[in-house]
Design a protein around this motif. Structure first.
Motif, PDB file in Angstrom:
ATOM      1  N   LEU A 126       3.836  31.319 -50.743  1.00 20.86           N
ATOM      2  CA  LEU A 126       4.834  30.601 -49.940  1.00 20.86           C
ATOM      3  C   LEU A 126       5.553  29.552 -50.783  1.00 20.86           C
ATOM      4  O   LEU A 126       6.762  29.349 -50.642  1.00 20.86           O
ATOM      5  CB  LEU A 126       4.165  29.950 -48.727  1.00 20.86           C
ATOM      6  CG  LEU A 126       3.733  30.930 -47.640  1.00 20.86           C
ATOM      7  CD1 LEU A 126       2.942  30.231 -46.558  1.00 20.86           C
ATOM      8  CD2 LEU A 126       4.936  31.644 -47.039  1.00 20.86           C
TER       9      LEU A 126
ATOM     10  N   CYS B  94       8.983  27.802 -49.477  1.00 24.42           N
ATOM     11  CA  CYS B  94       8.680  27.410 -48.109  1.00 24.42           C
ATOM     12  C   CYS B  94       7.831  26.134 -48.169  1.00 24.42           C
ATOM     13  O   CYS B  94       6.789  26.114 -48.814  1.00 24.42           O
ATOM     14  CB  CYS B  94       7.885  28.497 -47.390  1.00 24.42           C
ATOM     15  SG  CYS B  94       8.780  30.039 -47.276  1.00 24.42           S
TER      16      CYS B  94
ATOM     17  N   ILE C 249       1.453  26.730 -36.254  1.00 25.52           N
ATOM     18  CA  ILE C 249       0.966  26.777 -34.869  1.00 25.52           C
ATOM     19  C   ILE C 249       0.054  27.983 -34.688  1.00 25.52           C
ATOM     20  O   ILE C 249      -1.052  27.881 -34.135  1.00 25.52           O
ATOM     21  CB  ILE C 249       2.141  26.829 -33.872  1.00 25.52           C
ATOM     22  CG1 ILE C 249       2.937  25.526 -33.913  1.00 25.52           C
ATOM     23  CG2 ILE C 249       1.635  27.102 -32.451  1.00 25.52           C
ATOM     24  CD1 ILE C 249       4.167  25.519 -33.029  1.00 25.52           C
ATOM     25  N   LEU C 250       0.521  29.140 -35.176  1.00 19.03           N
ATOM     26  CA  LEU C 250      -0.265  30.366 -34.996  1.00 19.03           C
ATOM     27  C   LEU C 250      -1.623  30.242 -35.695  1.00 19.03           C
ATOM     28  O   LEU C 250      -2.655  30.596 -35.120  1.00 19.03           O
ATOM     29  CB  LEU C 250       0.511  31.570 -35.534  1.00 19.03           C
ATOM     30  CG  LEU C 250       1.741  31.971 -34.704  1.00 19.03           C
ATOM     31  CD1 LEU C 250       2.539  33.050 -35.400  1.00 19.03           C
ATOM     32  CD2 LEU C 250       1.329  32.436 -33.308  1.00 19.03           C
ATOM     33  N   LEU C 251      -1.612  29.726 -36.919  1.00 15.97           N
ATOM     34  CA  LEU C 251      -2.889  29.553 -37.620  1.00 15.97           C
ATOM     35  C   LEU C 251      -3.794  28.586 -36.860  1.00 15.97           C
ATOM     36  O   LEU C 251      -5.012  28.738 -36.846  1.00 15.97           O
ATOM     37  CB  LEU C 251      -2.654  29.037 -39.038  1.00 15.97           C
ATOM     38  CG  LEU C 251      -2.016  30.015 -40.019  1.00 15.97           C
ATOM     39  CD1 LEU C 251      -1.753  29.335 -41.359  1.00 15.97           C
ATOM     40  CD2 LEU C 251      -2.908  31.229 -40.222  1.00 15.97           C
TER      41      LEU C 251
ATOM     42  N   SER D 115      15.404  24.181 -46.439  1.00 15.26           N
ATOM     43  CA  SER D 115      16.054  24.860 -45.331  1.00 15.26           C
ATOM     44  C   SER D 115      15.373  24.547 -44.003  1.00 15.26           C
ATOM     45  O   SER D 115      14.153  24.612 -43.898  1.00 15.26           O
ATOM     46  CB  SER D 115      16.016  26.365 -45.590  1.00 15.26           C
ATOM     47  OG  SER D 115      15.996  27.080 -44.375  1.00 15.26           O
TER      48      SER D 115
ATOM     49  N   CYS E 299       6.005  27.332 -37.006  1.00 11.54           N
ATOM     50  CA  CYS E 299       5.459  28.400 -36.157  1.00 11.54           C
ATOM     51  C   CYS E 299       4.231  29.035 -36.813  1.00 11.54           C
ATOM     52  O   CYS E 299       3.233  29.302 -36.139  1.00 11.54           O
ATOM     53  CB  CYS E 299       6.511  29.487 -35.920  1.00 11.54           C
ATOM     54  SG  CYS E 299       7.881  28.929 -34.922  1.00 11.54           S
ATOM     55  N   VAL E 300       4.318  29.293 -38.120  1.00 12.96           N
ATOM     56  CA  VAL E 300       3.160  29.860 -38.814  1.00 12.96           C
ATOM     57  C   VAL E 300       1.966  28.913 -38.655  1.00 12.96           C
ATOM     58  O   VAL E 300       0.848  29.340 -38.360  1.00 12.96           O
ATOM     59  CB  VAL E 300       3.471  30.089 -40.321  1.00 12.96           C
ATOM     60  CG1 VAL E 300       2.216  30.542 -41.048  1.00 12.96           C
ATOM     61  CG2 VAL E 300       4.581  31.094 -40.492  1.00 12.96           C
TER      62      VAL E 300
ATOM     63  N   ILE F  60      15.715  26.178 -41.085  1.00 12.49           N
ATOM     64  CA  ILE F  60      15.197  27.365 -40.389  1.00 12.49           C
ATOM     65  C   ILE F  60      13.844  27.761 -40.967  1.00 12.49           C
ATOM     66  O   ILE F  60      12.892  28.044 -40.236  1.00 12.49           O
ATOM     67  CB  ILE F  60      16.162  28.562 -40.533  1.00 12.49           C
ATOM     68  CG1 ILE F  60      17.544  28.178 -40.016  1.00 12.49           C
ATOM     69  CG2 ILE F  60      15.633  29.750 -39.759  1.00 12.49           C
ATOM     70  CD1 ILE F  60      18.496  29.331 -40.010  1.00 12.49           C
ATOM     71  N   LYS F  61      13.759  27.744 -42.283  1.00 13.21           N
ATOM     72  CA  LYS F  61      12.486  28.106 -42.899  1.00 13.21           C
ATOM     73  C   LYS F  61      11.400  27.098 -42.514  1.00 13.21           C
ATOM     74  O   LYS F  61      10.247  27.476 -42.306  1.00 13.21           O
ATOM     75  CB  LYS F  61      12.633  28.174 -44.418  1.00 13.21           C
ATOM     76  CG  LYS F  61      13.063  29.537 -44.894  1.00 13.21           C
ATOM     77  CD  LYS F  61      13.610  29.473 -46.288  1.00 13.21           C
ATOM     78  CE  LYS F  61      12.594  29.890 -47.320  1.00 13.21           C
ATOM     79  NZ  LYS F  61      13.217  29.921 -48.672  1.00 13.21           N
TER      80      LYS F  61
ATOM     81  N   ILE G 159      11.218  25.391 -39.730  1.00 14.21           N
ATOM     82  CA  ILE G 159      10.771  25.649 -38.353  1.00 14.21           C
ATOM     83  C   ILE G 159       9.882  26.892 -38.324  1.00 14.21           C
ATOM     84  O   ILE G 159       8.874  26.940 -37.610  1.00 14.21           O
ATOM     85  CB  ILE G 159      11.980  25.803 -37.403  1.00 14.21           C
ATOM     86  CG1 ILE G 159      12.777  24.498 -37.384  1.00 14.21           C
ATOM     87  CG2 ILE G 159      11.519  26.137 -35.985  1.00 14.21           C
ATOM     88  CD1 ILE G 159      14.018  24.553 -36.536  1.00 14.21           C
ATOM     89  N   ALA G 160      10.258  27.885 -39.139  1.00 10.82           N
ATOM     90  CA  ALA G 160       9.407  29.075 -39.219  1.00 10.82           C
ATOM     91  C   ALA G 160       8.012  28.696 -39.724  1.00 10.82           C
ATOM     92  O   ALA G 160       7.005  29.192 -39.212  1.00 10.82           O
ATOM     93  CB  ALA G 160      10.054  30.109 -40.143  1.00 10.82           C
ATOM     94  N   MET G 161       7.969  27.791 -40.697  1.00 12.48           N
ATOM     95  CA  MET G 161       6.671  27.348 -41.207  1.00 12.48           C
ATOM     96  C   MET G 161       5.878  26.605 -40.126  1.00 12.48           C
ATOM     97  O   MET G 161       4.653  26.705 -40.061  1.00 12.48           O
ATOM     98  CB  MET G 161       6.847  26.450 -42.440  1.00 12.48           C
ATOM     99  CG  MET G 161       7.271  27.191 -43.683  1.00 12.48           C
ATOM    100  SD  MET G 161       6.056  28.395 -44.252  1.00 12.48           S
ATOM    101  CE  MET G 161       5.006  27.357 -45.251  1.00 12.48           C
TER     102      MET G 161
END
Lengths: 148, 499
Positions: free
Chosen positions: B426, B431, B177-179, B165, B174-175, B167-168, B170-172
């Protein structure tokens, strides 16, 4: 409402939780403004995007059909995590040789197929190999024995 | 003939005794670990990283590259003989390769994989030599807005071309990036998300992250599955393909090489997409009689050439832009940073010996692989007989030692343990880990570029669309997103990635 794609639903919630954690944390670091972005601003922006994405993924789970969450086999994962963590503890206090023995002896429990005699051989082999290659040949600074 | 001069200069670097030795060791180790089933190239490179710490940047990079394409090559051996892809890009090789093995033609299958990879490697090396310098010249003129948008484009392209997926994925990202933002903020000196742990001041260890997601979690997944594959036990005959085989495969190798070289440059492309695409194309346009799926030698030659070409050209964005197109390249960037080098367009001018030495060593390495693999294939085959119950504790040991030696911090091992738990959950939720790794590497760079762009332009966010090059990247990213949202194309992508 009925969750049709549980994998997506839970991933979405996890994404939102992670994003929320980072966004709440970011408030302590100062946002600044767009001209002079503070240390909290970028995580907040990315976090906001992640919240939106997580919400989409989670809500979509009510519409799109998806496979169920596969079974969690606790034995392999828990034993692996514990074995690795104990490698760290042992390495710090007792040195590499003990640490290798610990990670192998505990790690093999993750598989039901392990055989005792082989495990002993494996410990010896991996210890000799690691010490010879990493410590002697490559000269990496890894403590071998406990600090006196 | 600037390029030729540069290549000669590169050969001088690559052909020093020391660098030949490291290239050789890299290829050997890479093949060795790559052959072992259940260990992909990312885990291989991560595990073997400690071997390079005490080397200079050039030999380290040369060795890592050797490990990378050695692992690629080793993966195809496993695919053909055991029907287990040693890595994801060898999935298609299992289709015809293993069928050939079952029909008693394992030797020629392995032989054509080696020859195809060698030809592809030679051509792709030239592609890198000719393409990378002009690209770097363009990239060096990029300002912060261009760089930021380029990274956005790279990440989007990487997730669109990957499986699963979008969307998932792209969400990963972001995760990731944050980490990646954990640790001291270089701009303000503020320590972020460190929970007062001094060990986290420098951020989360990249090697620990990569090993958790690609090494240990793979082991755990393998332990959950019980099927052992279908090991090829018969004696291996000659590995030399017949002249007829080579004649049949010539154009397949060429097509695979060109497709692979092209797709390797794209973010998210690299070896995986290249091998899939090459197989699909071959199925459509190879000369009849075609019996793909039942042991057609062209079904081995094309994807194997393509994945080697793709593996090599995926160095282009890494070396010229400092942007990884796949997790292995992210690891390479991590390795370069450990060596104190910030990858980017400046590397080529500031450290020409690094760039051209690497390019030339690719060619040397490919030759070595050919020499190494054809006669040694018997040894590799015997390695396959090592049962997984003996293999996986060794993976634990090497991962732990590898993670520790990056910084000699025990804390990194705890990070490895904790992230393994996260990665496991995950993974169960489907994911993909690759986008997370890319986000992790690019996150801090994106923040930095965005900050600079905002600083220069007084917080005017429209600068990203006012600068033409930057706007172009963003538009391309948007188009990719739109394309993937279109139902018809989406269906096609699913089919393509599924086959």
């Amino acid at each position: 409402m009925h969750i049709r794609s549980p994998r997506d639903f839970w991933s979405g919630l996890i994404f939102i939780a992670i994003a929320a954690g980072f966004m709440i944390g970011a408030r302590r670091y100062g946002l600044g403004d767009m001209h002079q972005m503070g240390p909290g601003l970028f995580p907040t922006l990315v976090g906001a995007l992640l919240v939106v994405l997580g919400a989409v993924v989670a809500l979509r789970a009510f519409v799109i059909e998806g496979p169920p969450v596969p079974r969690f086999y606790l034995r392999p994962i828990l034993i692996s995590v514990v074995a690795i963590a104990l490698f760290g503890v042992t390495l710090q206090h007792l040195g590499l040789i003990a640490a290798i023995a610990v990670v192998v002896l505990i790690g093999v429990l993750a598989s039901r197929e392990s055989r005792p005699l082989e495990v002993v051989g494996l410990v010896v082999l991996l210890t000799v190999f690691s010490v010879a290659v990493f410590v002697w040949m490559l000269g990496l600074p890894i403590p071998l024995w406990p600090d006196a | 003939m600037q390029t030729l001069d540069n290549l000669l200069f590169g050969l001088e670097v690559a052909l020093t005794l020391q660098n030949i030795a490291y290239c050789f060791i890299g290829c050997l180790l890479g093949t060795l670990v790559g052959v072992l089933p259940g260990i992909g190239p990312v885990a291989t490179v991560a595990m073997l990283l400690p071997f390079t710490f005490n080397l200079g940047p050039a030999p380290a990079l040369i060795m890592l590259a050797g490990i990378y394409y050695g692992a690629q090559y080793g993966g195809s051996t496993t695919a053909i003989l055991v029907n287990i892809p040693g890595e994801s890009s060898a999935v298609v090789t299992t289709l015809d390769g293993h069928q050939m093995a079952r029909k008693g033609r394992a030797g020629p299958a392995l032989g054509i994989a080696a020859i195809g990879s060698f030809v592809a490697g030679c051509i792709a090396t030239l592609v890198v030599a000719f393409f990378a310098p002009p690209l770097a010249e363009v990239a060096i003129k990029f300002g912060p807005p261009e760089y930021f948008s380029l990274m956005v484009f790279g990440l989007i392209a990487a997730v669109v071309l990957a499986r699963g997926s979008v969307i998932k994925a792209i969400a990963m990202v972001c995760v990731g990036i944050l980490l990646g933002l954990v640790g001291t903020d270089v701009n303000s000196g503020v320590i972020r998300y460190a929970f007062n742990l001094p060990e986290l001041m420098d951020g989360i260890g990249f090697v620990a992250l990569a090993m958790a997601f690609f090494g240990i979690t793979d082991v755990v997944a393998n332990l959950e599955e019980t099927d052992q594959g279908d090991v090829y036990k018969e004696r291996l005959g000659s590995v030399l393909p017949t002249l007829q085989d080579i004649r049949t495969c010539f154009w397949s190798i060429m097509r695979g090489t060109s497709l692979g070289s092209l797709l390797g440059i794209l973010p998210g492309g690299g070896a995986l997409l290249a091998s899939f695409a090459a197989y699909m194309v071959e199925k459509k346009i190879a000369k009849p009689p075609r019996n793909f799926g039942e042991g057609d030698i062209r079904g081995v030659a094309a994807p194997e050439s393509a994945n080697n070409a793709g593996a090599q050209t995926s160095f282009i964005p890494m070396l010229t832009l400092g942007i990884p197109s796949n997790p292995t390249m992210a690891l390479m960037i991590g390795a370069l940073m450990i060596q104190g080098i910030q990858p980017g367009p400046q590397v080529m001018t500031e450290r020409p010996e690094l760039f051209w030495g690497l390019v030339a060593s690719m060619w040397v390495g490919n030759l070595m692989l050919l020499v190494l693999n054809l006669p040694l294939i018997g040894v590799w085959v015997r390695l396959l007989a090592v049962p997984y119950r003996l293999l996986f504790p060794a993976i634990f040991v090497f991962c732990c030692i590898g993670v520790y030696t990056v910084d000699n911090k025990v804390f990194d091992i705890y990070v490895l343990a904790a992230l393994t738990g996260v990665a496991y959950v995950l993974l169960k939720l489907d994911c993909e880990p690759a986008p997370l790794i890319l986000g992790f590497i690019l996150g801090p760079m994106m923040e930095e570029q965005m900050r600079r762009a905002m600083m220069i332009n007084f917080g005017d966010i429209t600068v990203f669309v006012r600068h033409p090059v930057s706007a172009l990247f963003l538009a391309a990213a948007a188009i990719l997103m739109l394309l993937i949202a279109l139902p018809s194309l989406r269906a096609k992508r699913e089919v393509a990635l599924q086959e």
